[in-house]
Scaffold this active site. Structure first.
Site, PDB file in Angstrom:
ATOM      1  N   CYS A   1      26.154  23.963  24.259  1.00  0.00           N
ATOM      2  CA  CYS A   1      26.776  24.260  25.599  1.00  0.00           C
ATOM      3  C   CYS A   1      25.830  25.997  25.805  1.00  0.00           C
ATOM      4  CB  CYS A   1      28.763  24.529  24.967  1.00  0.00           C
ATOM      5  SG  CYS A   1      29.622  24.313  26.325  1.00  0.00           S
ATOM      6  N   CYS A   2      27.199  26.436  26.594  1.00  0.00           N
ATOM      7  CA  CYS A   2      26.783  27.712  27.302  1.00  0.00           C
ATOM      8  C   CYS A   2      25.703  28.746  26.495  1.00  0.00           C
ATOM      9  CB  CYS A   2      28.163  28.765  28.097  1.00  0.00           C
ATOM     10  SG  CYS A   2      29.416  29.196  26.226  1.00  0.00           S
TER      11      CYS A   2
END
Length: 392
Positions: free
Chosen positions: A107-108
């Site tokens: 994800c991030c």
């Protein structure tokens, strides 16, 4: 197995994406790894995204000197920023890389943590789409669901977490063990394609008020991947999900030892009415559901009122079937429990909707199950919107 168990660290923070964290823990623990869930906060309880609360095994500061075969970072905001700004974690991950051991991020986290720490220079990596530009400034950004470059494995978001975790199992234990993880978890055969489900006796699902009121019971031994997946995805669609503990404590220990914190006790929630009652799986949890008179009565009243109810994994066979809640209905369940269904005609389907009943198979079908529920309440467009946002 104890002597060969690989040691894995999953750091978590307030604002961590719970579906990513819990799927990681589930897959690795089920594959035999010794997983430590470590809070980077000052307390063990973590308030993750979408109102999910769980309790870590230890504080990161208490295991900073331990050696791990794998450190895997979940995403979520502001959790990803907190991981990035944690000096202890940065030092651990950099040491992990320098000594040739595995790091993973999803994800991030690839862009915010690994990238900002300088670990992706000259390496290929991927991340959640909105962070790809940031990733491109510190790595060779690749739009793939999972990217392996040396001892760093990266992935994109909630809907790719199962594939990501299986890839890490392969890195730790080999292809045979990874194939076992695929089979046991019911990994989606067509990742990235639009979700589907089979529907019979099409019925319009309605709700009072501005959003559906959903109750999701959990108990010791409930399958935490399914529970958290349902909570996460349904709350993204703005459904009001009440997590109700069956028992005397709000803290529940799932089937893979993830400690979840419910919103209320079932005893305090049963007096209200709900637009949907949905049961997560887990053998021990399902057995507890089946013996809980309050919950069984709620389910029977729901069915008698022609209001939606459903289950994923074991409860279809162990709760709904023995209490007559599948009579005249088509349903599916986990492969381990198919023989307990009186009507086995639809057991091979991943998600089955029959009128006001919805059932599904197991951890790897959870997101499709949740999206089918969203579609029944809000329409296909909303389901596809959430599917796209989560990268199913």
């Amino acid at each position: 197995m104890a002597s060969s168990a690989k040691k894995v660290l999953v750091p978590v923070a307030n604002g961590t994406e719970p579906l990513e964290a819990v799927v990681m823990i589930y897959v690795l623990r089920r594959s035999g790894a010794e997983v430590t869930v470590a809070s980077v906060e000052k307390q063990l309880q973590v308030d993750a995204c979408h109102g999910v609360k769980f309790v870590a095994d230890s504080l990161l500061s208490d295991c900073s000197d331990a050696v791990f075969d794998l450190i895997m970072l979940p995403g979520g905001l502001p959790g990803g920023e907190t991981l990035k700004n944690c000096g202890v974690l940065e030092n651990m991950v950099k040491k992990q890389d320098a000594e040739g051991r595995l790091n993973g991020a999803i994800c991030c986290a690839p862009a915010l943590a690994l990238g900002s720490w300088g670990l992706l220079k000259g390496r290929k990596a991927t991340c959640y789409p909105v962070f790809m530009e940031q990733l491109a400034s510190c790595a060779t950004a690749v739009e793939s669901r999972v990217v392996i470059d040396g001892k760093i494995v990266t992935s994109r978001g909630p809907g790719t977490t199962l594939e990501f975790s299986v890839s890490l199992v392969e890195q730790l234990y080999g292809k045979e063990k990874a194939n076992e993880a695929v089979e046991r978890s019911l990994l989606r055969p067509n990742p990235g394609e639009d979700y589907t489900f089979i529907e019979l006796n099409q019925t319009k699902w309605t709700f009072d008020g501005s959003t559906p009121q959903v109750i999701l019971p959990i108990a010791d031994g409930s399958e935490e991947t399914e529970a958290v997946g349902l909570i996460d995805i349904l709350r993204r669609a703005k459904a009001k999900v009440v997590v109700a503990a069956v028992g005397n404590s709000l803290e529940v220990v799932g089937s893979w030892k993830v400690k979840l914190v419910a919103d209320v006790l079932l005893a305090d929630a049963e007096i209200l009415t709900y637009d949907l009652i949905v049961l997560p799986g887990g053998l021990v949890g399902a057995q507890t559901f089946a013996s809980c008179g309050k919950l069984v009565n709620m389910l029977k009243k729901q069915a008698e009122s022609n209001k939606p109810y459903g289950a994923i994994c074991a409860p279809s066979a162990l709760v709904l079937e023995p209490h007559g809640l599948l009579k005249g209905k088509k349903a599916t369940t986990n492969p381990s429990f198919c023989e307990k269904l009186s009507d086995k005609s639809h057991i091979e389907y991943r998600v089955v909707v029959d009128g006001n009943l919805v059932t599904s198979r197991g951890p790897g079908t959870t997101m499709e199950f949740a999206l089918a529920i969203i579609e029944k309440f809000f329409g296909r467009e909303k389901g596809l919107e959430i599917a796209k946002a989560t990268l199913l």
